[in-house]
Design a protein around this motif. Structure first.
Motif, PDB file in Angstrom:
ATOM      1  N   LEU A  91      -5.421   0.148   0.363  1.00 41.81           N
ATOM      2  CA  LEU A  91      -6.057  -0.848   2.040  1.00 41.81           C
ATOM      3  C   LEU A  91      -6.252  -2.281   2.070  1.00 41.81           C
ATOM      4  O   LEU A  91      -5.797  -3.420   2.264  1.00 41.81           O
ATOM      5  N   TRP A  92      -8.138  -2.388   1.103  1.00 41.65           N
ATOM      6  CA  TRP A  92      -8.527  -2.966   1.144  1.00 41.65           C
ATOM      7  C   TRP A  92      -7.857  -4.405   0.120  1.00 41.65           C
ATOM      8  O   TRP A  92      -8.195  -5.302   0.896  1.00 41.65           O
ATOM      9  N   MET A 132      -0.638   4.908  -1.123  1.00 41.67           N
ATOM     10  CA  MET A 132      -0.804   5.487   0.350  1.00 41.67           C
ATOM     11  C   MET A 132       0.087   6.881   0.182  1.00 41.67           C
ATOM     12  O   MET A 132      -0.150   8.215   0.885  1.00 41.67           O
ATOM     13  N   GLY A 153      -0.171   3.762   8.285  1.00 41.53           N
ATOM     14  CA  GLY A 153      -0.978   4.336   7.232  1.00 41.53           C
ATOM     15  C   GLY A 153      -0.348   5.707   6.980  1.00 41.53           C
ATOM     16  O   GLY A 153      -0.788   6.589   6.360  1.00 41.53           O
ATOM     17  N   VAL A 155       0.858  -0.930  -0.144  1.00 41.32           N
ATOM     18  CA  VAL A 155      -0.203  -0.130  -0.133  1.00 41.32           C
ATOM     19  C   VAL A 155       1.182   1.289  -0.075  1.00 41.32           C
ATOM     20  O   VAL A 155       0.422   2.264   0.045  1.00 41.32           O
ATOM     21  N   THR A 215      -6.491  10.153  -3.915  1.00 41.67           N
ATOM     22  CA  THR A 215      -7.576  10.480  -3.627  1.00 41.67           C
ATOM     23  C   THR A 215      -7.548   9.367  -2.054  1.00 41.67           C
ATOM     24  O   THR A 215      -7.145   8.055  -2.077  1.00 41.67           O
ATOM     25  N   GLN A 216      -8.335   9.752  -1.104  1.00 37.21           N
ATOM     26  CA  GLN A 216      -8.679   8.888  -0.001  1.00 37.21           C
ATOM     27  C   GLN A 216      -9.713   7.812  -0.590  1.00 37.21           C
ATOM     28  O   GLN A 216      -9.164   6.530   0.547  1.00 37.21           O
ATOM     29  N   GLU A 217      -9.923   8.021  -1.582  1.00 34.29           N
ATOM     30  CA  GLU A 217     -10.792   6.958  -2.097  1.00 34.29           C
ATOM     31  C   GLU A 217     -10.075   6.264  -2.980  1.00 34.29           C
ATOM     32  O   GLU A 217     -10.409   4.985  -2.318  1.00 34.29           O
ATOM     33  N   GLU A 218      -9.094   6.456  -2.889  1.00 34.62           N
ATOM     34  CA  GLU A 218      -7.941   5.448  -3.936  1.00 34.62           C
ATOM     35  C   GLU A 218      -7.017   4.659  -2.451  1.00 34.62           C
ATOM     36  O   GLU A 218      -6.627   3.772  -2.640  1.00 34.62           O
ATOM     37  N   GLN A 219      -6.873   5.610  -1.774  1.00 30.89           N
ATOM     38  CA  GLN A 219      -6.246   4.779  -0.525  1.00 30.89           C
ATOM     39  C   GLN A 219      -6.616   3.874   0.268  1.00 30.89           C
ATOM     40  O   GLN A 219      -5.608   2.601   0.586  1.00 30.89           O
ATOM     41  N   LEU A 220      -7.982   3.991   0.444  1.00 34.68           N
ATOM     42  CA  LEU A 220      -9.382   3.491   1.114  1.00 34.68           C
ATOM     43  C   LEU A 220      -9.090   2.234   0.079  1.00 34.68           C
ATOM     44  O   LEU A 220      -9.057   0.919   1.006  1.00 34.68           O
ATOM     45  N   ASP A 221      -9.289   1.919  -1.174  1.00 37.93           N
ATOM     46  CA  ASP A 221      -9.520   0.933  -1.493  1.00 37.93           C
ATOM     47  C   ASP A 221      -8.173   0.065  -1.991  1.00 37.93           C
ATOM     48  O   ASP A 221      -8.217  -1.054  -1.727  1.00 37.93           O
TER      49      ASP A 221
END
Length: 318
Positions: free
Chosen positions: A113-114, A99, A263, A95, A105-111
């Motif tokens: 991570l998942w 990250m 993170g 990640v 974007t925040q959404e790309e970072q979250l995706d």
């Protein structure tokens, strides 16, 4: 067959003792082998205990049997630390590019991570299994050591392992079953999980010290806690708070030295320092918690079943 050492439950007509495994705990060859007064041959007085005596007995066991206690605890803690470090490094490598990218974007970072968590799920499952096995081994070994510490008798790692070995698989099954019961209870609004945990908290020492079976050990724990739930809960809570405080204090300097989390752009060195701090904390807190649980079990049996008299005879005090 009745166990003359007194560890077996009063109504146990259980499994015959195998000749190659000594009855637990053994009678000392010398009546004074316990090395203590008639009322306290080991780390606790042989009578119903106060909270302070249980905590002091756990600490006394760690101090008197430091080699086997801290040696085995440190090995298990380091194994866990290495496994979790490898998992953290794998997750970090998966990640960190997204990250740390200024354009993510925040959404790309979250995706990202998942997705990394999904990819590392098999590895984490293996780590969980290995950790549970090693922690179960350590807990059972410490129960054996506490049983000897109560009588003031010496014990080596080889002797403790020989005592634990036939009980290891049942102990692992018991650990899994208790964890499942508590987890289900916790999902049902938390309180049932807490109630179940306290009622089953003495199952591990019951299985190891009485050489019982899984189902019987669960029943023995419930019977010993029944009528004393709030007292057992209070002592376990105090032990939990103490272990949390000790762990927190130990990890403070490692937290400052390690710096960031995954993170936040943690490096491999940061992760290594963090896991080292956790390993040191676990080396100290796990034996303490296990000691409190074992002594609480012994205390409940002294209160309900007159175990103190049997232990005094086993220690050569009567």
């Amino acid at each position: 067959m009745t166990d003359p050492s007194g560890w077996s439950s009063p109504d146990s007509g259980d499994e015959p003792r195998r000749a190659q495994y000594p009855q637990y705990p053994q009678y000392p060859q010398n009546p004074r082998a316990g090395g203590g007064s008639q009322g306290q041959p080991g780390v606790i007085p042989l009578r119903p205990l106060a909270l302070g005596e249980i905590l002091d007995g756990a600490i006394g066991t760690m101090r008197k049997y430091a080699g086997i206690v801290f040696g085995s605890s440190a090995v298990v803690a380091l194994i866990s630390a290495v496994l979790f470090l490898l998992a953290d490094m794998w997750l970090l490598g998966s990640v960190e590019q997204v990250m740390l990218s200024p354009n993510a974007t925040q959404e790309e970072q979250l995706d990202a991570l998942w997705e990394a968590l999904r990819q590392t799920l098999p590895v984490n499952a293996v780590i969980l299994i290995v950790t549970m096995v090693t922690q179960t081994f350590l807990t059972g070994l410490l129960m054996v050591v506490v049983g000897k510490a109560v009588l003031g008798q010496p014990i080596t790692f080889a002797e403790a392992w020989e005592e634990l070995r036939p009980r290891l698989l049942p102990l692992l099954g018991l650990t899994l079953l208790v964890a499942l019961i508590v987890a289900v209870g916790t999902v049902l609004f938390i309180v049932p999980g807490i109630v179940a945990y306290v009622f089953l908290s003495l199952a591990t020492p019951a299985l190891v010290l009485e050489r019982g079976k899984v189902g019987r050990s669960l029943g023995r724990s419930t019977a010993l806690v029944r009528g004393s739930w709030w007292r057992v809960f209070g002592i376990l809570l105090v032990a939990l708070i103490i272990t949390f405080v000790i762990s927190f204090i130990i990890q403070i300097p490692f937290g400052f030295a390690g710096g960031a989390d995954i993170g936040q752009g943690a490096s491999t060195g940061d992760l290594l320092i963090g896991e080292l701090g956790r390993a040191i904390a676990q080396t100290i807190t796990v034996p303490f918690a296990a000691g409190v649980t074992a002594l609480l079990y012994i205390d409940q049996r002294m209160r309900r079943e007159g175990l103190d008299r049997e232990l005094a005879r086993a220690a050569g005090g009567e």
